[in-house]
Design a protein around this motif. Structure first.
Motif, mmCIF file in Angstrom:
data_model
loop_
_atom_site.group_PDB
_atom_site.id
_atom_site.type_symbol
_atom_site.label_atom_id
_atom_site.label_comp_id
_atom_site.label_asym_id
_atom_site.label_seq_id
_atom_site.Cartn_x
_atom_site.Cartn_y
_atom_site.Cartn_z
ATOM 1 N N TYR A 12 0.828 -1.193 0.000
ATOM 2 C CA TYR A 12 0.000 0.000 0.000
ATOM 3 C C TYR A 12 0.865 1.246 0.000
ATOM 4 N N ARG A 67 -3.722 3.833 -1.216
ATOM 5 C CA ARG A 67 -3.826 3.125 -2.491
ATOM 6 C C ARG A 67 -3.248 1.724 -2.316
ATOM 7 N N ILE A 125 -6.048 -0.714 -9.005
ATOM 8 C CA ILE A 125 -5.714 -0.013 -7.758
ATOM 9 C C ILE A 125 -7.005 0.313 -7.006
ATOM 10 N N GLU A 160 -8.424 2.690 -4.339
ATOM 11 C CA GLU A 160 -8.074 3.967 -3.722
ATOM 12 C C GLU A 160 -9.125 4.343 -2.690
#
Length: 160
Positions: free
Chosen positions: A72, A84, A138, A140
């Motif tokens: 992360y 993220r 990803i 987020e």
């Protein structure tokens, strides 16, 4: 009084700078860095220095060093904190649970069902107003920062 005539940017500085070659400037900068930095820092490889910084930021998870499946990045802007997380398998999104407190994000069930990861945030965040979005592999998480500081007074008593 400051000796302005010895200051490096005096009247002759422009003429000296025009006559210098880029290699001379590089050598001057290197000499100054050698004088200012301790020997231990001069011998350190810059890639190793940055590798240690990034590994210290992510050292909260024991599983990460073992299998590198959970990684992360945490950063903040003026108004938000972001986390993220690269998602290696989109099936993880069906099982993932995300919780957060005023200064931590808790991620459960990735990569394994029994896994739990606690990520410390760089600032205090609000209770409401967070979102999580998955795009291009990803995940987020965007959490709004709290601009209210809560203070509590502590009474001081005299002990006899």
């Amino acid at each position: 009084m400051f000796p302005w005539n010895l200051f490096p940017f005096n009247k002759d500085a422009k003429s000296k700078m025009n006559g210098m070659k880029p290699a001379d400037i590089q050598n001057y900068v290197q000499e100054m860095m050698d004088k200012m930095m301790p020997d231990s820092l001069q011998k350190m490889n810059p890639q190793d220095m940055f590798k240690n910084i990034t590994s210290a930021n992510n050292s909260n998870t024991a599983n990460q060093t073992a299998n590198k499946l959970f990684d992360y990045v945490v950063f903040e802007t003026h108004h938000h904190c972001f986390v993220r997380i690269p998602i290696l398998d989109e099936a993880w999104l069906k099982n993932i649970k995300i919780y957060y407190t005023s200064n931590q994000v808790i991620i459960q069930h990735i990569p394994k069902e029994s896994d739990k990861h606690i990520i410390t945030l760089p600032s205090v965040v609000r209770k409401k107003g967070s979102i999580a979005a998955f795009k291009e592999g990803i995940l987020e998480i965007k959490i709004q920062k709290s601009n209210e500081m809560s203070y509590s007074e502590i009474d001081v008593t005299e002990i006899n």
